[in-house]
Motif scaffolding. Sequence first.
Motif, PDB file in Angstrom:
ATOM      1  N   LEU A   1      -7.311 -33.073  -5.016  1.00  0.00           N
ATOM      2  CA  LEU A   1      -7.497 -33.091  -3.650  1.00  0.00           C
ATOM      3  C   LEU A   1      -6.340 -32.167  -2.843  1.00  0.00           C
ATOM      4  O   LEU A   1      -7.032 -30.539  -2.067  1.00  0.00           O
ATOM      5  CB  LEU A   1      -8.252 -33.790  -2.718  1.00  0.00           C
ATOM      6  CG  LEU A   1      -8.736 -34.910  -3.420  1.00  0.00           C
ATOM      7  CD1 LEU A   1      -9.649 -36.117  -2.792  1.00  0.00           C
ATOM      8  CD2 LEU A   1     -10.383 -33.719  -3.361  1.00  0.00           C
ATOM      9  N   ARG A   2      -5.192 -32.348  -2.556  1.00  0.00           N
ATOM     10  CA  ARG A   2      -4.410 -31.417  -2.324  1.00  0.00           C
ATOM     11  C   ARG A   2      -4.854 -30.283  -2.380  1.00  0.00           C
ATOM     12  O   ARG A   2      -3.847 -29.550  -1.197  1.00  0.00           O
ATOM     13  CB  ARG A   2      -2.940 -32.244  -2.211  1.00  0.00           C
ATOM     14  CG  ARG A   2      -2.037 -31.737  -1.066  1.00  0.00           C
ATOM     15  CD  ARG A   2      -0.512 -32.506  -1.463  1.00  0.00           C
ATOM     16  NE  ARG A   2      -0.891 -33.715  -0.677  1.00  0.00           N
ATOM     17  CZ  ARG A   2      -0.118 -35.196  -1.414  1.00  0.00           C
ATOM     18  NH1 ARG A   2       0.265 -34.991  -2.913  1.00  0.00           N
ATOM     19  NH2 ARG A   2      -0.095 -36.227  -0.724  1.00  0.00           N
ATOM     20  N   MET A   3      -3.908 -30.274  -3.562  1.00  0.00           N
ATOM     21  CA  MET A   3      -3.791 -27.768  -4.034  1.00  0.00           C
ATOM     22  C   MET A   3      -5.656 -28.096  -3.938  1.00  0.00           C
ATOM     23  O   MET A   3      -5.494 -26.920  -3.381  1.00  0.00           O
ATOM     24  CB  MET A   3      -4.140 -28.575  -5.622  1.00  0.00           C
ATOM     25  CG  MET A   3      -2.543 -28.740  -5.925  1.00  0.00           C
ATOM     26  SD  MET A   3      -2.391 -28.479  -7.659  1.00  0.00           S
ATOM     27  CE  MET A   3      -2.565 -30.188  -8.606  1.00  0.00           C
ATOM     28  N   THR A   4      -7.170 -29.227  -4.079  1.00  0.00           N
ATOM     29  CA  THR A   4      -8.078 -27.565  -3.384  1.00  0.00           C
ATOM     30  C   THR A   4      -8.221 -27.481  -1.607  1.00  0.00           C
ATOM     31  O   THR A   4      -8.449 -26.222  -1.475  1.00  0.00           O
ATOM     32  CB  THR A   4      -8.562 -28.708  -3.332  1.00  0.00           C
ATOM     33  OG1 THR A   4      -8.410 -29.208  -5.212  1.00  0.00           O
ATOM     34  CG2 THR A   4     -10.309 -28.254  -3.291  1.00  0.00           C
ATOM     35  N   LEU A   5      -7.479 -28.032  -1.235  1.00  0.00           N
ATOM     36  CA  LEU A   5      -7.310 -27.799   0.452  1.00  0.00           C
ATOM     37  C   LEU A   5      -6.041 -26.711   0.521  1.00  0.00           C
ATOM     38  O   LEU A   5      -6.938 -25.961   1.236  1.00  0.00           O
ATOM     39  CB  LEU A   5      -7.114 -29.601   0.746  1.00  0.00           C
ATOM     40  CG  LEU A   5      -8.080 -30.808   1.209  1.00  0.00           C
ATOM     41  CD1 LEU A   5      -7.076 -31.823   1.869  1.00  0.00           C
ATOM     42  CD2 LEU A   5      -8.670 -29.839   2.048  1.00  0.00           C
ATOM     43  N   ALA A   6      -4.944 -26.965  -0.270  1.00  0.00           N
ATOM     44  CA  ALA A   6      -4.421 -25.920  -0.018  1.00  0.00           C
ATOM     45  C   ALA A   6      -5.200 -24.440  -0.672  1.00  0.00           C
ATOM     46  O   ALA A   6      -4.677 -23.365   0.315  1.00  0.00           O
ATOM     47  CB  ALA A   6      -2.941 -26.190  -0.963  1.00  0.00           C
ATOM     48  N   ALA A   7      -6.273 -24.741  -1.781  1.00  0.00           N
ATOM     49  CA  ALA A   7      -6.649 -23.370  -1.872  1.00  0.00           C
ATOM     50  C   ALA A   7      -7.858 -22.814  -0.358  1.00  0.00           C
ATOM     51  O   ALA A   7      -7.728 -21.603  -0.266  1.00  0.00           O
ATOM     52  CB  ALA A   7      -7.626 -23.261  -2.923  1.00  0.00           C
ATOM     53  N   ILE A   8      -8.008 -23.835   0.004  1.00  0.00           N
ATOM     54  CA  ILE A   8      -9.331 -23.484   0.956  1.00  0.00           C
ATOM     55  C   ILE A   8      -8.343 -22.707   2.477  1.00  0.00           C
ATOM     56  O   ILE A   8      -9.159 -21.952   2.900  1.00  0.00           O
ATOM     57  CB  ILE A   8     -10.089 -25.149   1.566  1.00  0.00           C
ATOM     58  CG1 ILE A   8     -10.626 -25.226  -0.344  1.00  0.00           C
ATOM     59  CG2 ILE A   8     -10.806 -24.072   2.665  1.00  0.00           C
ATOM     60  CD1 ILE A   8     -11.302 -26.820   0.438  1.00  0.00           C
TER      61      ILE A   8
ATOM     62  N   GLN B   1     -10.343 -34.166   3.317  1.00  0.00           N
ATOM     63  CA  GLN B   1      -9.326 -34.660   3.631  1.00  0.00           C
ATOM     64  C   GLN B   1      -9.276 -36.088   3.835  1.00  0.00           C
ATOM     65  O   GLN B   1      -8.417 -36.387   4.231  1.00  0.00           O
ATOM     66  CB  GLN B   1      -9.904 -33.701   4.988  1.00  0.00           C
ATOM     67  CG  GLN B   1      -8.936 -32.176   5.594  1.00  0.00           C
ATOM     68  CD  GLN B   1      -9.194 -31.507   6.463  1.00  0.00           C
ATOM     69  OE1 GLN B   1     -10.016 -31.628   7.843  1.00  0.00           O
ATOM     70  NE2 GLN B   1      -8.290 -30.841   6.449  1.00  0.00           N
ATOM     71  N   ALA B   2     -10.815 -36.426   4.241  1.00  0.00           N
ATOM     72  CA  ALA B   2     -11.214 -37.933   4.449  1.00  0.00           C
ATOM     73  C   ALA B   2     -10.822 -38.980   2.900  1.00  0.00           C
ATOM     74  O   ALA B   2      -9.486 -39.359   3.003  1.00  0.00           O
ATOM     75  CB  ALA B   2     -12.600 -38.513   4.912  1.00  0.00           C
ATOM     76  N   ASP B   3     -11.426 -37.322   1.675  1.00  0.00           N
ATOM     77  CA  ASP B   3     -11.342 -38.289   0.759  1.00  0.00           C
ATOM     78  C   ASP B   3      -9.806 -38.465   0.189  1.00  0.00           C
ATOM     79  O   ASP B   3      -8.753 -39.392  -0.603  1.00  0.00           O
ATOM     80  CB  ASP B   3     -12.398 -38.140  -0.882  1.00  0.00           C
ATOM     81  CG  ASP B   3     -13.661 -38.031  -0.746  1.00  0.00           C
ATOM     82  OD1 ASP B   3     -13.884 -39.359   0.242  1.00  0.00           O
ATOM     83  OD2 ASP B   3     -14.167 -37.202  -1.096  1.00  0.00           O
ATOM     84  N   LEU B   4      -8.684 -36.958   0.599  1.00  0.00           N
ATOM     85  CA  LEU B   4      -7.808 -37.228   0.422  1.00  0.00           C
ATOM     86  C   LEU B   4      -6.685 -38.415   1.036  1.00  0.00           C
ATOM     87  O   LEU B   4      -5.513 -39.212   0.198  1.00  0.00           O
ATOM     88  CB  LEU B   4      -7.499 -35.654   0.686  1.00  0.00           C
ATOM     89  CG  LEU B   4      -5.109 -35.715   0.842  1.00  0.00           C
ATOM     90  CD1 LEU B   4      -4.544 -35.315  -0.925  1.00  0.00           C
ATOM     91  CD2 LEU B   4      -5.339 -34.330   1.527  1.00  0.00           C
ATOM     92  N   THR B   5      -7.065 -38.341   2.285  1.00  0.00           N
ATOM     93  CA  THR B   5      -6.722 -39.859   3.293  1.00  0.00           C
ATOM     94  C   THR B   5      -6.415 -41.430   2.813  1.00  0.00           C
ATOM     95  O   THR B   5      -5.656 -41.574   2.661  1.00  0.00           O
ATOM     96  CB  THR B   5      -6.699 -39.735   4.505  1.00  0.00           C
ATOM     97  OG1 THR B   5      -6.550 -38.275   4.929  1.00  0.00           O
ATOM     98  CG2 THR B   5      -6.168 -40.588   5.340  1.00  0.00           C
ATOM     99  N   ALA B   6      -7.640 -40.894   1.827  1.00  0.00           N
ATOM    100  CA  ALA B   6      -8.340 -42.435   1.405  1.00  0.00           C
ATOM    101  C   ALA B   6      -7.464 -42.627   0.473  1.00  0.00           C
ATOM    102  O   ALA B   6      -6.684 -44.086  -0.672  1.00  0.00           O
ATOM    103  CB  ALA B   6      -9.672 -42.842   0.917  1.00  0.00           C
TER     104      ALA B   6
END
Length: 155
Positions: free
Chosen positions: A27-34, A9-14
Amino acid sequence: MAELKARLQADLTAAIKNRETVRAGALRMTLAAITTEEVSGKTARELADDEVLKVITREVKKRREASEAFAGAGRAEQAELEQAESKVLEAYLPKQLDDAELGALVDAAVAEVAGQLGEQPGQRQMGQVMKLVNAKVAGRAEGGRVAAAVKAKLA
């Protein structure tokens, strides 16, 4: 919250702030899968780091397969995008085992099964050997590579 999920999430924000579209999309798609994995089942739960790693591994595999499919269909630009997303996610996975390290783990597992059986295991005991090897590998090698190495050793 799992440490790895917080890092994602921090890396997505950056990535969003730096306007890195490929990185942010992956990163967005991976966080959605998580998140999907967390809410699947009867009750919502928080994933541990090892479960988050499994989701990331699954996402990397999806990107590789999609890249191959796009390349086969003559869509090189889309294939390159999938490969770039795959590389972004691979940075979060543990270092992959090389063939020598994987072979050593397979040899150790075969020896352990041989000790239990009292004889050299054959193809019929592949499941037992795979169970031991997969416990030791823990996401540092793809299942297909592990199975091929075990099959070669037992043949």
